[in-house]
Design an enzyme around this catalytic site. Structure first.
Site, mmCIF file in Angstrom:
data_model
loop_
_atom_site.group_PDB
_atom_site.id
_atom_site.type_symbol
_atom_site.label_atom_id
_atom_site.label_comp_id
_atom_site.label_asym_id
_atom_site.label_seq_id
_atom_site.Cartn_x
_atom_site.Cartn_y
_atom_site.Cartn_z
ATOM 1 N N SER A 703 89.460 -35.462 -101.969
ATOM 2 C CA SER A 703 88.440 -34.997 -100.894
ATOM 3 C C SER A 703 87.593 -33.749 -100.969
ATOM 4 O O SER A 703 86.596 -33.255 -100.352
ATOM 5 C CB SER A 703 88.867 -35.194 -99.528
ATOM 6 O OG SER A 703 90.150 -34.182 -99.232
ATOM 7 N N LYS A 746 90.475 -34.131 -89.714
ATOM 8 C CA LYS A 746 89.507 -33.051 -90.637
ATOM 9 C C LYS A 746 88.443 -32.626 -89.505
ATOM 10 O O LYS A 746 88.210 -31.314 -89.491
ATOM 11 C CB LYS A 746 88.743 -33.951 -91.866
ATOM 12 C CG LYS A 746 89.869 -34.021 -92.812
ATOM 13 C CD LYS A 746 88.887 -34.670 -94.037
ATOM 14 C CE LYS A 746 90.157 -34.959 -95.320
ATOM 15 N NZ LYS A 746 89.562 -35.617 -96.290
#
Length: 798
Positions: A703, A746
């Site tokens: 990511s 996140k």
């Protein structure tokens, strides 16, 4: 050629100290003899040995010699597994033997009885078919008349007589032969043929022509054999003595019991046996369990209380009689009350509460729990364990928690077998006995932290426990009886699913608990944390006040977590300060209020001074987002370049996947340099260094790909990255920005850090909708498909 199942060989004894003369003189020996390979025996002169002949060549050899002089050269093979040995497979020293008798069997084998005559040294092989023949030289014993040899002979005779006395396997014939053999060479051969020696030792003795040297080698072997036999005899004597003592004790106890019965005193444990019998009749038990308990009681009645087995059997009966085989609590399946309890004890978590209420509704309809095992997954401090207690309260059931963290022994689940000292049932059976109910709510906490080692794998044992189709007959090793666990409501918790055994994960229905937002933390602190800490510290709301602004500053500047544990610790610290102040004022002061500006005095300097993101003043720095088992995190990617050879350096404890993402980002930028306006003419003259701070923390995953690509582009284009923007997304070599997981955690981490904009793949649009509404209102998301779009959004204009 091998020896049949005969442990010792016969010896042609002597009379009056003179050797019995052989029937054949050594002078009449032929020039060459047929050679017979021996696989597992060494024949000495004077020994009479039975042999089994199996191979065609050996059978042919025996047939030929039986019709002639009956003489064979018997030589030990170097490799016993070779059926037809060659000269290289045979030792050079053997023995001339005379075939005394032969018997053929229907299975194409023959048994022969041979008598050892003289040692020989094979000098030359002269024939190979149909069997080996060889020339030889006789090896005469090298005798000497000396006092030392006589002393060695006498010492060997004494030791061998002791061995014969201690070893019942040695026949009386061996004893007579030993007593009547006075020649040292013949006596050494007698010992070597009958002592328990290895083939190598026997062959070495056969090859030794010096009588003195032969006796010198035999004496240590005799001494060792004598020590082994003496020790074996002592062990056997001790065992027999122990058995005799046990039998004596048994007879004495029986006599004592008979005397007590005559005196009318009864059995010493009669009252205890009577109490156990009454309990077996009164306690509701399944038929099979009652039968086993009755049998165990009968065994117990036959034992003496002083016997070690008595305590084991008594404890086993205690466990059987104290388990809730049929005892359970009545469910209170009122969904309205259940929803009220969940709302009172937990703020937010709407989706989690909805799924739990659906689960309870199914239980109410079916009247049983044959359904999925719920697994609450989320960061620490978000209320996973307390949710299990709330479910138990809503059902009106008893609640128990079993901590699985660090468990490595399978016996912790299945129990130990009763043969072990101090054996106990597994943790599940122990918990059921403690709470006295067969239908509680059992919370298996931290199931992702179960380990495994040489003692077994507890995860494998949990497969049966958490399988609704199997746990109705769960058998604990200690009880060795099936216990019905199908009525137990199992709930599990975990911080993340990756470490859980795949087969175990398949049995779980996962319910994810997200991190708390700022407003949720404030509401939780106001409703639950502050009142609880005031009560635990002996304070009253009328004495202490913590305003919302103060709580917000504690959340902003003193915590940065997914849950509320650190927040509660800070509130507890304020409560302690308040208690001290009130005590020092002797209760005459007015209400104590903690203002936001006074927090530095009470809690010290704030660890997280500013909620606003750090302003980037340099090129090549970008903000990324990462997922961890304890919630989302913000990480920085720093890139710089220096004179070199065009290499890419990667530091910061990066995993292989993250390193590959950096390589992919650089390769894409180089391939699209002209479109993106990158000056790559002098690329080979510089090295690029990518570093992710917090180097002691391992980092991996795809990511961070878009973050690395943007940081590299920022350095090469000499344009700063926006400080109020964070990003996450996997990249491909074609420049695509692809979907990643953990978006909710996140984004919450980005909000806690003070970031107002987030870049992510357009494939994550559905995940964005899972983010709480209040967070979506505060943050702006930029969905991108290509790396070029992300670069355009992320970099400041010149």
């Amino acid at each position: 050629m091998s020896a049949p199942d005969t442990e010792f060989v016969s010896i042609l004894g002597t009379s009056g100290g003179n050797e019995m003369p052989p029937r054949i003189s050594s002078r009449s020996l032929p020039e060459a003899l047929p050679i017979l390979g021996l696989s597992d025996i060494v024949i000495f002169p004077g020994a009479v040995v039975p042999l089994l002949v199996e191979t065609p060549a050996s059978l042919k050899l025996v047939d030929d010699v039986v019709g002639g002089a009956r003489l064979i050269g018997a030589v030990l093979q170097r490799r016993p597994e070779v059926p037809e040995p060659t000269p290289e497979d045979l030792h050079s020293v053997g023995c001339v033997v005379r075939v005394a008798k032969m018997v053929k069997a229907p299975d194409n084998t023959a048994r022969i009885l041979v008598e050892g005559l003289w040692r020989i040294h094979v000098s030359e092989y002269v024939g190979a078919t149909p069997y080996l023949t060889a020339k030889f030289e006789l090896m005469r014993d090298e005798r000497e008349d000396s006092i030392e040899l006589s002393a060695m002979m006498r010492n060997a005779q004494t030791q061998f007589q002791d061995i014969i006395r201690l070893s019942p396997a040695l026949s009386e014939q061996i004893k007579v032969a030993a007593l009547n053999t006075e020649d040292p060479g013949h006596f050494a051969d007698l010992i070597a043929a009958n002592l328990n020696l290895s083939l190598e030792d026997r062959q070495r003795l056969l090859e030794t022509s010096s009588v003195r040297e032969r006796l010198q080698r035999l004496l240590p072997m005799l001494n060792r054999e004598l020590e082994v036999l003496a020790l074996s005899s002592k062990i056997q004597s001790d065992v027999a003595s122990s058995i005799s003592k046990t039998q004596r004790d048994f007879f004495l106890r029986e006599q004592m019991r008979a005397i007590q019965r005559e005196l009318g005193e009864g059995e010493p444990n009669a009252a205890e046996i009577k109490s156990l019998r009454e309990k077996i009749e009164q306690v509701p038990l399944p038929p099979e369990v009652k039968k086993i308990a009755g049998q165990e009681l009968e065994r117990l009645q036959q034992m003496q209380p002083s016997a070690a087995e008595y305590t084991v059997s008594r404890n086993y009966l205690d466990w059987i009689l104290n388990l809730p085989w049929l005892k359970e609590t009545e469910d209170k399946l009122d969904l309205t009350v259940a929803e009220k309890i969940l709302n009172e004890q937990h703020y937010g978590l709407a989706k989690v509460k909805t799924r739990l209420l659906e689960f309870l509704a199914v239980i109410k309809r079916r009247k049983q729990i044959k359904g999925p095992i719920l697994c609450l997954v989320g960061p620490p401090g978000v209320g996973k364990t307390s949710l299990g207690k709330s479910v138990a309260d809503a059902l009106g059931r008893k609640f128990a928690r079993i901590a699985l963290g660090g468990m490595r022994d399978e016996a912790e689940i299945r129990g130990h077998r009763r043969t072990y000292v101090g054996a106990l049932p597994g943790r599940i059976i122990q918990t059921l006995r403690r709470i006295e109910s067969r239908n509680p709510v059992l919370m298996l906490d931290e199931i992702d932290k179960v380990g495994s080692d040489f003692r077994g794998d507890p995860s494998s044992a949990l497969l049966e426990v958490l399988d609704p189709a199997q746990n109705s007959n769960f058998t604990d090793h200690y009880l060795d009886l099936p216990f019905d666990l199908s009525r137990v409501l199992f709930l599990t918790t975990a911080n993340w699913l990756e470490p859980i055994h795949p087969a175990l994960r398949d049995r779980l229905e996962v319910i994810e608990l997200p991190s708390y937002t700022e407003s949720e933390k404030l509401e939780i602190a106001r409703r639950y944390l502050v009142p609880r800490q005031l009560d635990e510290h002996g304070l009253k709301p009328a004495e202490v006040a913590i305003p919302d602004d103060t709580l917000r500053r504690v959340i902003h500047e003193y915590t940065r977590e997914a849950g509320v544990r650190q927040l509660e610790r800070n509130i507890a610290a304020l409560a302690r300060k308040a208690a001290r102040k009130l005590v020092s004022r002797n209760g005459h002061a007015s209400k104590l209020t903690f203002e936001p500006k006074s927090l530095t005095t009470f809690l010290g300097h704030a660890p997280f001074i500013s909620e606003s993101a750090e302003k980037f003043n340099e090129f090549g720095i970008a903000t990324g987002l990462a997922w961890t088992p304890v919630g989302g995190e913000v990480l920085f990617v720093e890139v710089t370049r220096m004179p070199g050879k065009g290499q890419l350096l990667l530091t910061g404890s990066l995993g292989e996947v993250m390193k590959e993402s950096a390589q992919t980002a650089l390769s894409y930028l180089r391939s699209q340099g002209e479109k993106l306006g990158l000056d790559l003419n002098d690329f080979s003259k510089y090295d690029l260094h990518v570093h992710v701070p917090a180097g002691a923390t391992p980092k991996d995953g795809p990511s961070a790909g878009v973050t690395i690509a943007v940081a590299l582009a920022s350095l090469l284009l000499k344009r700063r990255v926006r400080s109020d923007l964070a990003m996450t997304g996997e990249i491909s070599l074609r420049g695509r920005v692809m979907r990643v997981g953990g978006v909710k955690e996140k984004v919450l981490a980005a909000m806690r850090f003070g970031v107002g904009h987030v870049i992510m793949s357009e494939q994550n649009k559905s995940d964005w909708m899972e983010v709480p509404a209040e967070v979506r209102k505060k943050m702006k998301v930029h969905f991108v498909r290509e790396i070029s779009q992300a670069i355009k959004v992320a970099l400041e204009t010149k």
